[in-house]
Design an enzyme around this catalytic site. Sequence first.
Site, PDB file in Angstrom:
ATOM      1  N   CYS A 171      48.877  67.924 -32.216  1.00  0.00           N
ATOM      2  CA  CYS A 171      47.727  67.521 -31.502  1.00  0.00           C
ATOM      3  C   CYS A 171      47.287  68.924 -31.431  1.00  0.00           C
ATOM      4  O   CYS A 171      46.795  69.283 -32.033  1.00  0.00           O
ATOM      5  CB  CYS A 171      48.841  67.366 -29.786  1.00  0.00           C
ATOM      6  SG  CYS A 171      49.492  69.007 -29.325  1.00  0.00           S
ATOM      7  N   CYS A 205      43.945  63.803 -32.414  1.00  0.00           N
ATOM      8  CA  CYS A 205      43.259  64.674 -33.128  1.00  0.00           C
ATOM      9  C   CYS A 205      42.774  64.279 -33.342  1.00  0.00           C
ATOM     10  O   CYS A 205      41.500  65.133 -33.800  1.00  0.00           O
ATOM     11  CB  CYS A 205      43.841  66.248 -33.826  1.00  0.00           C
ATOM     12  SG  CYS A 205      44.742  65.530 -35.257  1.00  0.00           S
ATOM     13  N   CYS A 211      42.167  66.259 -38.133  1.00  0.00           N
ATOM     14  CA  CYS A 211      43.084  66.230 -39.215  1.00  0.00           C
ATOM     15  C   CYS A 211      43.091  66.151 -40.851  1.00  0.00           C
ATOM     16  O   CYS A 211      42.108  64.798 -40.244  1.00  0.00           O
ATOM     17  CB  CYS A 211      44.042  65.779 -38.181  1.00  0.00           C
ATOM     18  SG  CYS A 211      45.730  66.040 -39.756  1.00  0.00           S
TER      19      CYS A 211
END
Length: 135
Positions: free
Chosen positions: A11, A85, A89
């Site tokens: 996150c 996120c 990522c």
Amino acid sequence: MSDSPTVLFVCVHNAGRSQMAAGYMRQLSGGRVRVLSGGSEPGVALNPTAVAAMAEEGIDIADEVPSILKSADVRASDVVITMGCGDACPVFPGRRYEDWSLTDPAGKPLDEVRPIRDDIRSRVERLLAELDADH
């Protein structure tokens, strides 16, 4: 997938949702799953309300520390669970990716964090059942 799958929870701040999910996976898997977590913009400390919510479940995440998401962790993982996120990522072929749309517990009182925690638990239980079925 290896005998012991690796799951990465991500996150933004690595201070709430991903830490709660990692805590549940460690506890519920009994060591059958290697658990990693990280954040695209890690916070300074864990969300104290997330720590309190997990303590109610008998899971102590108080000593965990928010850490930066590392490409090596993504590469080493069989499953990558993102929680808001976005594009931060990295994506590598051959990994299973899921995005869990979860409310960020930051700044919320305990009575609002409990349902988020419970949602995370049910998702982790479902993921663990799928991982067990793959073996």
